[in-house]
Enzyme design. Structure first.
Site, PDB file in Angstrom:
ATOM      1  N   ASP A 127       0.858  -1.186   0.000  1.00 52.56           N
ATOM      2  CA  ASP A 127       0.000   0.000   0.000  1.00 52.56           C
ATOM      3  C   ASP A 127       0.891   1.232   0.000  1.00 52.56           C
ATOM      4  O   ASP A 127       1.588   1.495   0.978  1.00 52.56           O
ATOM      5  CB  ASP A 127      -0.920   0.001   1.222  1.00 52.56           C
ATOM      6  CG  ASP A 127      -2.052   1.013   1.122  1.00 52.56           C
ATOM      7  OD1 ASP A 127      -1.907   2.024   0.396  1.00 52.56           O
ATOM      8  OD2 ASP A 127      -3.092   0.802   1.774  1.00 52.56           O
ATOM      9  N   ARG A 129      -0.261   4.416  -0.653  1.00 51.46           N
ATOM     10  CA  ARG A 129      -1.077   5.631  -0.602  1.00 51.46           C
ATOM     11  C   ARG A 129      -0.620   6.575   0.509  1.00 51.46           C
ATOM     12  O   ARG A 129      -0.035   6.150   1.492  1.00 51.46           O
ATOM     13  CB  ARG A 129      -2.549   5.268  -0.396  1.00 51.46           C
ATOM     14  CG  ARG A 129      -3.120   4.509  -1.574  1.00 51.46           C
ATOM     15  CD  ARG A 129      -4.529   4.054  -1.314  1.00 51.46           C
ATOM     16  NE  ARG A 129      -4.560   3.022  -0.277  1.00 51.46           N
ATOM     17  CZ  ARG A 129      -5.662   2.420   0.137  1.00 51.46           C
ATOM     18  NH1 ARG A 129      -6.835   2.765  -0.372  1.00 51.46           N
ATOM     19  NH2 ARG A 129      -5.611   1.485   1.067  1.00 51.46           N
TER      20      ARG A 129
END
Length: 197
Positions: A127, A129
């Protein structure tokens, strides 16, 4: 504004669920993000909010591999029903790995890997983000307190660390089907998403 994002423009956006105001923001590197708002936030009361990461396949192409499209629709409906709220739409496709890498990861998932295994096999982060971008948007709009539509505890912690008061987490369990059942289970088992309340 903040050093992360600059507000560029706003407009009226009529949708299937009602009229939003769409605000455009830009990072120094040119990456663009938007926020959809309804109502006024000047009273300081907690604002219903969803931080949604771009998912071309789910949001626009109606893929059944994920729950992203149904989550976005449910959030838009909830904000309109509430009469006040914000959807922060971050252009962080494929949990931040980009569209082409997402297609590569989907290919590996078609071969039997789960979403985490596929990213790792490609040498990519699970991930990538950055939810701090949402804090910059909240700052611009004067939002200090939120009711967050999410199953992802990382979003809650990131906002708290940025000084945003998360007064309530509202689960967003929509869009489960035979195609994404394993994906949703992987999000719970390996990414800590809260999928069962």
């Amino acid at each position: 504004m903040s050093e992360m994002l600059n507000h560029v423009a706003s407009c009226r956006l009529p949708t299937e669920w009602g009229v939003f105001t769409m605000h455009g923001f830009e990072e120094a590197n040119g990456q663009e993000h938007v926020a959809l708002t309804v109502g006024n936030f000047s009273d300081g009361n907690p604002v219903l909010t969803r931080i949604h990461s771009e998912c071309l396949t789910g949001d626009a192409l109606f893929s059944r591999k994920c729950d992203c499209g149904p989550q976005l629709e449910a959030a838009m409906r909830a904000v309109q029903t509430e009469g006040r709220g914000i959807i922060v739409y971050l252009r962080q496709e494929g949990r931040g790995i980009g569209l082409i890498n997402k297609i590569r990861a989907y290919h590996l998932q078609d071969q039997g890997m789960d979403t985490v295994e596929a990213n790792l096999a490609l040498g990519l982060p699970v991930d990538a983000r950055d939810f701090r971008l949402a804090q910059s948007i909240y700052e611009y709009l004067g939002i200090r307190s939120v009711k967050l539509l999410t199953n992802n505890p990382e979003k809650i912690q990131t906002l708290k660390d940025a000084g945003i008061n998360v007064v309530e987490r509202i689960p967003l369990h929509v869009g489960e089907n035979l195609e994404n059942k394993r994906y949703l289970q992987t999000k719970a088992d390996k990414l800590g998403h809260l999928m069962s309340e």
